[in-house]
Design an enzyme around this catalytic site. Structure first.
Site, PDB file in Angstrom:
ATOM      1  N   HIS A 110       0.465   5.482  -0.772  1.00 24.58           N
ATOM      2  CA  HIS A 110       1.408   4.540  -0.166  1.00 24.58           C
ATOM      3  C   HIS A 110       2.849   4.940  -0.461  1.00 24.58           C
ATOM      4  O   HIS A 110       3.741   4.101  -0.436  1.00 24.58           O
ATOM      5  CB  HIS A 110       1.165   3.114  -0.685  1.00 24.58           C
ATOM      6  CG  HIS A 110      -0.110   2.502  -0.203  1.00 24.58           C
ATOM      7  ND1 HIS A 110      -1.328   2.808  -0.757  1.00 24.58           N
ATOM      8  CD2 HIS A 110      -0.358   1.627   0.802  1.00 24.58           C
ATOM      9  CE1 HIS A 110      -2.274   2.135  -0.127  1.00 24.58           C
ATOM     10  NE2 HIS A 110      -1.727   1.414   0.830  1.00 24.58           N
ATOM     11  N   GLU A 136      -6.104   5.232  13.666  1.00 21.09           N
ATOM     12  CA  GLU A 136      -4.843   5.939  13.897  1.00 21.09           C
ATOM     13  C   GLU A 136      -4.924   6.969  15.029  1.00 21.09           C
ATOM     14  O   GLU A 136      -3.944   7.182  15.733  1.00 21.09           O
ATOM     15  CB  GLU A 136      -4.356   6.620  12.606  1.00 21.09           C
ATOM     16  CG  GLU A 136      -3.656   5.678  11.633  1.00 21.09           C
ATOM     17  CD  GLU A 136      -4.610   4.741  10.901  1.00 21.09           C
ATOM     18  OE1 GLU A 136      -5.821   5.019  10.912  1.00 21.09           O
ATOM     19  OE2 GLU A 136      -4.128   3.748  10.332  1.00 21.09           O
TER      20      GLU A 136
END
Lengths: 364, 327
Positions: free
Chosen positions: B127, B60
């Site tokens: 999530h 990322e």
């Protein structure tokens, strides 16, 4: 190498040293707020590496890379305005040190968090590759930054995407007070290249011609489109991490050993021996450097302080067209990234007058 | 012309912007050959090729950092976070590179970071994030949260065309919800950043909300109308930064009571800032305490009964609204 080129190298190494010496003096006079980071001993690495670059290439420098800025045409006036926190510095006094850059001239502005410039350099390289330009990016970091996750993400990403980056590690023995043996188990940081299937080579970072040869080889490889390369310049930080750091954690004999290998002293001995640098030329070079440094300091000292009323202005860029850096007309003022929209003026990172030593000096 | 889902609208926005402007490109994990974990980018690799639809490693910081570098060159990268939760892995590139760049050196960073946020899908603590507060608090970042299919397309196009780093928070629960299907205009349109919209008019209280909670507020408003004869006005913020203070204040000035609803945890959520603004600037107009309905100050739970208890919903909103109305 041409005589004039060897004198150019000498000149830039001396200019880097003199500009930093002057910065140190200003700091001792209490004229510089905050930390001062310089790079005595790094001049062969920074000037040598940057000398290899061509028009259109980009650098992503760190705090000890003033030599790179200067070789690429960075402005000593801008550097001094930064140190003296002037309102007309490239950062309008909002950031310090040499956290400056100009994408149109291929300098990516650094931040204090080290290793972070490497993924950004990958993005620049990704664009260069997409635009099918022959340019490369020279991205530097120290031994310390090679331990950050972002160093590894960047090298990995560059290698799998075959990005045109030369990763330059300036291994100067210490990350602040932490010697390399406490930072990693490797001896040669060039070995990190193996983990990313890229060529890696170590070189004596205090020998400017060796640096140029090694970085030149890496640059040629990268330019051939085969992907990134790594160069480790072994040098030494003979001063503290910052000017406030006495660095008495460095054993005196080690420092003395490296002071004896001062890159400017070594190169000066070489070019004097080869009769390339004569006493007269040396005097002329010193006079030029003195003029450049004095001009930079005078300009900065006469520049205004930043206006506190504007501190929260220009957080967001305005709407408007953005040009692709490096395309013809990219600096047309109708593009909002052609000018510094905070001032409505061109970016001030680059020197308006050429810094390079005039050719006729080399012919004397 | 067929109605499309919220997810289709996002796909279309990306596709149309990539056709319109060569500078736009997509990068992220599994976005290319796989078409994205949620299939947002299905077909894009085939149309635009691997230089404009980049399958990245699990990195990322490299994804976001490369986006910064490309944006500095004049490209318009769209960086996908597979689940917006993973944005924390690239946090520093956002905070210290992207958001400070223009203010610091005058060079714009036109990039979008987008990904699925929010809970209600049994995703658990990693999530289901609502990360908006961290970036709402970051000067230099714009934060956009569409709740409808029309807005998802229009706001994403506007975000891509914006010359600043924009965080575009999609809600995964809304991606394929049949109720959100809509027919969208054929012609190019954008929804401007910085403009809230009144989803339902009313006189008795203002509900300030965004994202999937807009639908919980609408359900609650129906109950309040039918059972309590209360008319709630629902303001869908759409943009958190820039915030549409004008629309918010206009609404509160005529309802005089405010209920803030967000899925994010309560302490230091957007609601806290909205409450502070209203208390500072509209004190005389308030006929009751500024009230918030938000998730409790705990990480997001996994087990279905825990998730249901954790998330704000129409029932909790009705309870809070009744209490506020009675003040």
């Amino acid at each position: 190498m041409e005589r004039v080129d060897l004198l150019q190298i000498y000149y830039f190494m001396r200019l880097t040293r003199e500009l930093e010496d002057r910065t140190r003096k200003l700091f001792l006079q209490g004229k510089v707020a905050g930390g001062v980071y310089t790079a005595q001993g790094h001049e062969a690495t920074t000037v040598g590496a940057a000398m290899v670059l061509r028009d259109g290439d980009c650098i992503a420098p760190q705090h000890r890379d003033l030599g790179m800025h200067l070789v690429r045409g960075g402005s000593p006036r801008a550097v001094m305005c930064q140190w003296l926190a002037r309102g007309n510095s490239p950062t309008l006094g909002r950031d310090g040190q040499i956290h400056i850059g100009d994408m149109h001239h291929g300098i990516v502005p650094m931040i204090s968090l080290l290793g972070e410039s490497l993924p950004v350099a990958c993005g620049v390289a990704l664009s260069i590759k997409r635009l099918k330009r022959p340019a490369i990016v020279l991205a530097s970091c120290g031994d310390g930054a090679t331990n950050t996750g972002q160093f590894h993400e960047a090298l990995n990403f560059a290698s799998v995407q075959k990005l045109p980056v030369v990763f330059l590690i300036e291994n100067n023995g210490y990350a602040y007070s932490t010697p390399t043996y406490k930072q990693f188990a490797l001896q040669d940081l060039a070995d990190r290249a193996k983990a990313y299937a890229m060529p890696g080579e170590s070189v004596d970072g205090n020998d400017v011609l060796a640096v140029m040869a090694t970085v030149g080889k890496a640059a040629a490889y990268v330019r051939s489109g085969q992907g990134p390369a790594l160069v480790e310049c072994k040098t030494f930080r003979v001063r503290g991490h910052s000017e406030a750091d006495k660095a008495d954690y460095v054993p005196e004999e080690l420092r003395a050993e490296w002071l004896g290998k001062d890159p400017i002293k070594q190169f000066e001995e070489y070019v004097s021996r080869e009769k390339i640098l004569t006493a007269a030329i040396k005097t002329e070079i010193e006079a030029r450097i003195k003029q450049v440094v004095n001009d930079a300091v005078n300009f900065a000292e006469q520049s205004p302080a930043p206006d506190p009323a504007t501190v929260a202005d220009y957080v967001f860029a305005p709407d408007g067209l953005i040009s692709m850096v490096g395309t013809p007309g990219a600096q047309d003022p109708r593009y909002i990234n052609a000018l510094d929209q905070r001032t409505g003026q061109p970016f001030t990172t680059m020197s308006k007058t050429p810094l390079t030593l005039p050719e006729e000096v080399g012919r004397r | 012309m067929t109605a499309m889902t919220y997810l289709d609208a996002i796909s279309q926005a990306i596709r149309e912007e990539m056709r319109r402007d060569e500078a736009v490109f997509l990068l992220g994990e599994d976005v290319g050959s796989y078409g994205g974990a949620f299939k947002v980018s299905a077909g894009l690799l085939e149309e635009f090729g691997p230089e404009r639809v980049i399958d990245t490693p699990m990195s990322e910081s490299a994804i976001i950092g490369s986006a910064v570098g490309a944006a500095l060159m004049g490209m318009r990268p769209v960086a996908e976070m597979q689940y917006i939760d993973f944005i924390t892995c690239g946090f520093d590139q956002i905070i210290n590179m992207a958001s400070k760049m223009y203010w610091r050196v005058g060079m714009p960073v036109p990039m979008v970071i987008r990904g699925p946020s929010g809970g209600g899908t049994r995703g658990g603590p990693f999530h289901s994030s609502s990360p908006e507060a961290w970036f709402f608090h970051t000067p230099g970042m714009k934060v956009v949260v569409p709740s409808t299919t029309y807005d998802a397309k229009g706001l994403l196009k506007a975000a891509i065309r914006d010359n600043n780093p924009v965080l575009f928070l999609e809600h995964k629960l809304l991606y394929r919800q049949p109720e959100l299907r809509a027919e969208l205009p054929e012609e190019d349109y954008t929804v401007p950043l910085g403009k809230a919209i009144v989803r339902r008019e009313g006189e008795d209280m203002t509900m300030l909300t965004y994202g999937a909670m807009v639908y919980q507020c609408l359900k609650a408003a129906t109950v309040l109308e039918e059972e309590d004869d209360l008319e709630a006005e629902i303001v869908d913020l759409r943009s958190l930064t820039p915030l549409d203070r004008e629309t918010i204040m206009e609404s509160v000035k005529h309802t005089n009571k405010v209920l803030i609803v967000h899925e994010d945890t309560q302490t230091g959520g957007i609601g806290a800032e909205l409450a502070a603004i209203l208390a500072e600037e509209l004190f005389e107009y308030l006929d009751g305490p500024i009230t918030r309905v938000a998730a409790p100050d705990a990480p997001f739970p996994y087990a279905p009964p825990l998730e249901t208890a954790y998330l704000p919903n129409a029932e909790k909103i009705v309870t809070a609204a009744r209490k506020l109305a009675a003040y």
